[in-house]
Design a protein around this motif. Structure first.
Motif, PDB file in Angstrom:
ATOM      1  N   LYS A  66       4.626   7.033  -0.658  1.00 48.19           N
ATOM      2  CA  LYS A  66       5.940   7.182  -1.297  1.00 48.19           C
ATOM      3  C   LYS A  66       5.828   7.342  -2.813  1.00 48.19           C
ATOM      4  CE  LYS A  66       9.425   4.677  -0.215  1.00 48.19           C
ATOM      5  NZ  LYS A  66      10.338   3.537   0.011  1.00 48.19           N
ATOM      6  N   GLY A  67       4.670   7.032  -3.363  1.00 53.16           N
ATOM      7  CA  GLY A  67       4.520   7.043  -4.802  1.00 53.16           C
ATOM      8  C   GLY A  67       5.129   5.816  -5.454  1.00 53.16           C
ATOM      9  N   GLY A  68       5.124   4.682  -4.725  1.00 51.14           N
ATOM     10  CA  GLY A  68       5.706   3.459  -5.243  1.00 51.14           C
ATOM     11  C   GLY A  68       4.821   2.252  -5.005  1.00 51.14           C
ATOM     12  N   GLU A  69       5.468   1.095  -4.926  1.00 54.01           N
ATOM     13  CA  GLU A  69       4.788  -0.177  -4.718  1.00 54.01           C
ATOM     14  C   GLU A  69       5.198  -0.771  -3.379  1.00 54.01           C
ATOM     15  OE1 GLU A  69       2.530  -1.340  -6.762  1.00 54.01           O
ATOM     16  OE2 GLU A  69       2.822   0.300  -8.197  1.00 54.01           O
ATOM     17  N   PRO A  70       4.446  -1.765  -2.867  1.00 48.93           N
ATOM     18  CA  PRO A  70       4.849  -2.427  -1.625  1.00 48.93           C
ATOM     19  C   PRO A  70       6.274  -2.970  -1.656  1.00 48.93           C
ATOM     20  CG  PRO A  70       2.590  -3.004  -2.133  1.00 48.93           C
ATOM     21  CD  PRO A  70       3.102  -2.215  -3.315  1.00 48.93           C
ATOM     22  N   THR A  71       6.750  -3.357  -2.827  1.00 52.91           N
ATOM     23  CA  THR A  71       8.125  -3.851  -2.937  1.00 52.91           C
ATOM     24  C   THR A  71       9.158  -2.753  -2.693  1.00 52.91           C
ATOM     25  OG1 THR A  71       7.958  -3.507  -5.332  1.00 52.91           O
ATOM     26  CG2 THR A  71       7.560  -5.744  -4.509  1.00 52.91           C
ATOM     27  N   ASP A  72       8.705  -1.490  -2.668  1.00 47.25           N
ATOM     28  CA  ASP A  72       9.611  -0.377  -2.383  1.00 47.25           C
ATOM     29  C   ASP A  72       9.692  -0.052  -0.898  1.00 47.25           C
ATOM     30  OD1 ASP A  72      10.069   0.126  -5.170  1.00 47.25           O
ATOM     31  OD2 ASP A  72       8.110   1.136  -5.251  1.00 47.25           O
ATOM     32  N   VAL A  73       8.919  -0.771  -0.069  1.00 47.73           N
ATOM     33  CA  VAL A  73       8.839  -0.471   1.363  1.00 47.73           C
ATOM     34  C   VAL A  73       9.774  -1.399   2.143  1.00 47.73           C
ATOM     35  CG1 VAL A  73       7.335  -0.352   3.390  1.00 47.73           C
ATOM     36  CG2 VAL A  73       6.478   0.355   1.138  1.00 47.73           C
ATOM     37  N   SER A  74      10.558  -0.813   3.039  1.00 45.25           N
ATOM     38  CA  SER A  74      11.483  -1.577   3.888  1.00 45.25           C
ATOM     39  C   SER A  74      11.087  -1.436   5.350  1.00 45.25           C
ATOM     40  CB  SER A  74      12.923  -1.092   3.699  1.00 45.25           C
ATOM     41  OG  SER A  74      13.364  -1.318   2.376  1.00 45.25           O
ATOM     42  N   VAL A  75      11.060  -2.553   6.057  1.00 50.60           N
ATOM     43  CA  VAL A  75      10.619  -2.594   7.452  1.00 50.60           C
ATOM     44  C   VAL A  75      11.758  -3.124   8.314  1.00 50.60           C
ATOM     45  CG1 VAL A  75       8.909  -3.514   9.059  1.00 50.60           C
ATOM     46  CG2 VAL A  75       8.276  -3.087   6.667  1.00 50.60           C
ATOM     47  N   VAL A  76      11.998  -2.488   9.459  1.00 54.10           N
ATOM     48  CA  VAL A  76      12.960  -2.996  10.426  1.00 54.10           C
ATOM     49  C   VAL A  76      12.182  -3.562  11.608  1.00 54.10           C
ATOM     50  CG1 VAL A  76      13.254  -0.730  11.538  1.00 54.10           C
ATOM     51  CG2 VAL A  76      15.026  -2.476  11.807  1.00 54.10           C
ATOM     52  N   MET A  77      12.602  -4.738  12.087  1.00 55.57           N
ATOM     53  CA  MET A  77      11.916  -5.353  13.232  1.00 55.57           C
ATOM     54  C   MET A  77      12.861  -6.282  13.987  1.00 55.57           C
ATOM     55  SD  MET A  77       9.498  -8.448  11.814  1.00 55.57           S
ATOM     56  CE  MET A  77       8.359  -7.395  10.947  1.00 55.57           C
ATOM     57  N   LEU A  78      12.533  -6.477  15.242  1.00 53.67           N
ATOM     58  CA  LEU A  78      13.281  -7.432  16.059  1.00 53.67           C
ATOM     59  C   LEU A  78      13.074  -8.845  15.518  1.00 53.67           C
ATOM     60  CD1 LEU A  78      12.385  -6.000  19.569  1.00 53.67           C
ATOM     61  CD2 LEU A  78      14.701  -6.131  18.630  1.00 53.67           C
ATOM     62  N   GLY A 126      16.783   4.511   3.972  1.00 58.35           N
ATOM     63  CA  GLY A 126      16.379   3.284   3.288  1.00 58.35           C
ATOM     64  C   GLY A 126      15.412   2.440   4.084  1.00 58.35           C
ATOM     65  N   ILE A 127      15.025   2.895   5.271  1.00 61.34           N
ATOM     66  CA  ILE A 127      14.052   2.188   6.115  1.00 61.34           C
ATOM     67  C   ILE A 127      12.809   3.054   6.253  1.00 61.34           C
ATOM     68  CG2 ILE A 127      13.567   1.267   8.406  1.00 61.34           C
ATOM     69  CD1 ILE A 127      15.543  -0.417   6.868  1.00 61.34           C
ATOM     70  N   ASP A 128      11.651   2.482   5.972  1.00 62.62           N
ATOM     71  CA  ASP A 128      10.396   3.227   5.992  1.00 62.62           C
ATOM     72  C   ASP A 128       9.595   3.042   7.266  1.00 62.62           C
ATOM     73  OD1 ASP A 128      10.441   4.160   3.132  1.00 62.62           O
ATOM     74  OD2 ASP A 128      10.476   1.992   2.801  1.00 62.62           O
ATOM     75  N   LEU A 129       9.791   1.916   7.956  1.00 64.91           N
ATOM     76  CA  LEU A 129       8.870   1.574   9.035  1.00 64.91           C
ATOM     77  C   LEU A 129       9.558   0.695  10.056  1.00 64.91           C
ATOM     78  CD1 LEU A 129       5.706   1.693   9.742  1.00 64.91           C
ATOM     79  CD2 LEU A 129       5.617  -0.610   8.755  1.00 64.91           C
ATOM     80  N   LEU A 130       9.269   0.958  11.332  1.00 60.54           N
ATOM     81  CA  LEU A 130       9.544  -0.010  12.390  1.00 60.54           C
ATOM     82  C   LEU A 130       8.225  -0.609  12.817  1.00 60.54           C
ATOM     83  CD1 LEU A 130      11.629  -0.430  15.396  1.00 60.54           C
ATOM     84  CD2 LEU A 130       9.224   0.092  15.894  1.00 60.54           C
ATOM     85  N   TRP A 131       8.203  -1.938  12.968  1.00 61.77           N
ATOM     86  CA  TRP A 131       7.035  -2.606  13.527  1.00 61.77           C
ATOM     87  C   TRP A 131       7.509  -3.751  14.398  1.00 61.77           C
ATOM     88  CZ3 TRP A 131       5.384  -7.575  13.834  1.00 61.77           C
ATOM     89  CH2 TRP A 131       4.113  -7.765  14.412  1.00 61.77           C
TER      90      TRP A 131
END
Length: 342
Positions: free
Chosen positions: A168-180, A219-224
């Motif tokens: 993304k060209g950012g930092e880990p704080t810029d990453v949003s994860v959705v999860m159960l 605004g969501i980058d990842l599902l895990w």
């Protein structure tokens, strides 16, 4: 327009590939399931909501020109009155296809009047959908096209977040994860918070969550997380149409299920990629919102008693993604369907 596009010819001689855009037929099926389930929103009766969706979808599926086999359905024949694994659906004409269906993804969401319940179906060429056998759950990770090459189920989750941040060209704080929101995810939650990633918890419905993770500008980058294997196959069909990537690894719940999977020949260490879950080249996906969510609006009843629906309709071969808004005359629907839905 939809009717005009639906008259594309199909090769009846071979019947091997669905040349017709069946997604435009399937959206009528998910609309029916959503309309039927919507009558039970907020009423605390998840089994009745699911049953209504199954009944309505089954009614419409009999009209679709295909010879379909349910690979991902409501369960085995003795556990589900309709849409059971192995059931033959459609009018029996070519093409020959695999079907994955969840008449109501989010039965609890529907019963409690909560967001993001969907009616979902996917279709691909015969023999191209992964059969999870005895395994009810799998560990899943999914993201959109920008970070598709950097996700992994073998690397630590923190490393995956760092890779996505770099993509993304950012930092880990810029990453949003959705999860159960499940106790089994507590260790991962701690790791994500240590690295600074943000988490959006959901109570149910990870097909909708995968759609959120692979679609742009959500605004969501990842599902895990560990969720249902049927939902993993359905989600893979959507990913084939939208782009991005989903990975899965079977996750037996106990020793008995683990041994059953081993006895059936499953490799429990294998990471299944998108094409392992759905290998077809011509994949169709349709979903209709039951309750309002980030991806789709739910069924809304108008002042005159009619209803509106919003659906997502996709085909992998053409890359076409449609949003279909429809208004339904509920009294007429009840009349023509014998009260089955409307």
């Amino acid at each position: 327009m939809a009717e005009q596009e639906n008259v594309i010819s199909q090769d009846v001689r071979s019947g091997d590939k669905p040349d017709r855009n069946l997604a435009l037929e399937l959206v009528r099926v998910t609309e029916a399931g959503a309309l039927a389930a919507s009558r039970w929103v907020g009423r605390g009766e998840k089994e009745k909501a699911d049953g209504a969706a199954v009944d309505a979808m089954r009614l419409m599926l009999d009209t679709v020109p295909m010879d379909g086999t349910v690979v991902i359905g409501e369960g085995e024949k003795d556990e589900a009155p309709m849409l059971y694994n192995g059931e033959q659906i459609g009018d029996g004409s070519p093409p020959h296809v695999d079907i994955a269906v969840d008449p109501l993804e989010g039965t609890t969401l529907t019963a409690r009047g909560m967001p993001a319940a969907l009616s979902v179906i996917a279709l691909s060429e015969r023999g191209t959908m992964f059969d999870p056998g005895p395994c009810v759950y799998m560990e899943k990770i999914a993201t959109g096209p920008r970070a598709a090459d950097v996700i992994s189920l073998d690397d630590p989750l923190e490393k995956v977040i760092e890779n996505i941040a770099e993509a993304k060209g950012g930092e880990p704080t810029d990453v949003s994860v959705v999860m159960l929101d499940r106790p089994r995810h507590e260790e991962a939650v701690a790791a994500l918070r240590d690295i600074g990633a943000s988490i959006r918890f959901i109570s149910d419905g990870d097909v909708a969550a995968v759609l959120l993770a692979v679609s742009p500008n959500t605004g969501i980058d990842l599902l895990w997380g560990v969720g249902g294997t049927p939902e993993g196959v359905l989600a893979a069909a959507a990913v084939k149409c939208l782009g991005g990537r989903i990975l899965g690894k079977l996750w037996p719940r106990n020793d008995e299920e683990r041994q059953a999977a081993i006895d059936a020949g499953y490799d429990l260490d294998r990471v299944l990629d998108t094409n392992d879950l759905v290998s077809g080249d011509d994949v169709f996906f349709a979903a209709t919102g039951v309750t309002d969510g980030d991806v789709l609006d739910g069924v809304r009843t108008l002042d005159n008693g009619n209803a509106t629906t919003e659906s997502l309709v996709m085909r992998s071969r053409s890359g076409t993604v449609r949003r279909v808004e429809a208004t339904h005359d509920r009294p007429k629907l009840r009349e023509v369907t014998g009260g089955r839905y409307g």
